[in-house]
Design an enzyme around this catalytic site. Sequence first.
Site, mmCIF file in Angstrom:
data_model
loop_
_atom_site.group_PDB
_atom_site.id
_atom_site.type_symbol
_atom_site.label_atom_id
_atom_site.label_comp_id
_atom_site.label_asym_id
_atom_site.label_seq_id
_atom_site.Cartn_x
_atom_site.Cartn_y
_atom_site.Cartn_z
ATOM 1 N N ASP A 44 0.844 -1.190 0.000
ATOM 2 C CA ASP A 44 0.000 0.000 0.000
ATOM 3 C C ASP A 44 0.878 1.237 0.000
ATOM 4 O OD1 ASP A 44 0.016 1.169 2.989
ATOM 5 O OD2 ASP A 44 -0.150 -0.995 3.170
ATOM 6 N N GLU A 135 -7.336 3.818 12.937
ATOM 7 C CA GLU A 135 -6.255 3.446 13.841
ATOM 8 C C GLU A 135 -5.988 4.599 14.797
ATOM 9 O OE1 GLU A 135 -2.232 4.007 11.922
ATOM 10 O OE2 GLU A 135 -3.430 3.603 10.106
#
Length: 249
Positions: A44, A135
């Site tokens: 990613d 997160e």
Amino acid sequence: MARDRKPSRHRARVIAASAVALTLGGTVPAGSPASAADLTKGYDVSSHQKNVDWAGARAKGARFVYIKATESTNYRNPYFTRQYDGSRGAGLIRGAYHFALPDRSSGAAQAAYFVRNGGSWASDGWTLPPALDIEYNPYDRKHKCYGLSRARTVAWIKAFSDELRRETGRRPVIYTTTHWWNACTGGSGAFAANHALWIARHGSSDVGELPAGWSYWTFWQYDDGGPLPGDQNLFDGSPGRLRTFARGH
């Protein structure tokens, strides 16, 4: 995945970050993710990687990539279009992800912004379902859960998911760490039945304990550096299975 400046990597600080990498020839050295040779490699990226060598990454074994599209409702990765199109041109299955900031605006508002700026989906076998990166707060370490109660956090994620499904027909893949999920949602199991899990756990040969509710993972981000650009990931299955997952079947 976090800001497009050098990532803060709060998730990596929670779990010891030792070097974990796959060899380019498919042999798995000691310390690499278990059964990695049988899984599908990917990575990613965000604007931090800028102009990516997509063909080079594919030659090293990458078969998929997630690309950061947006953050909150006021940021779009300036490299997103060239990264998204470039990865497809190199033969990679690609998808977009959104970095959540639940204290800035509603889940529905951020999902709508994400869809307008790259977070769409098509059942073409080349487009991964849009992903929600949720997160620890990279902007305020004192408020790791963004100042939201556990109930409000769960409601925020649900609103994001519902709006994304309304606009694209797919539920988001959820990227998170076990520690954040259990701490900030109270270990909610409300999403496991219909949301694929993208688990972040660095520095281990095993994915370890999963967030509450999930009994298996779909993607595993196992390191923030290695032979592929950006963060190193695995898909739990073959390239053919990955294409089936992308199609939504």
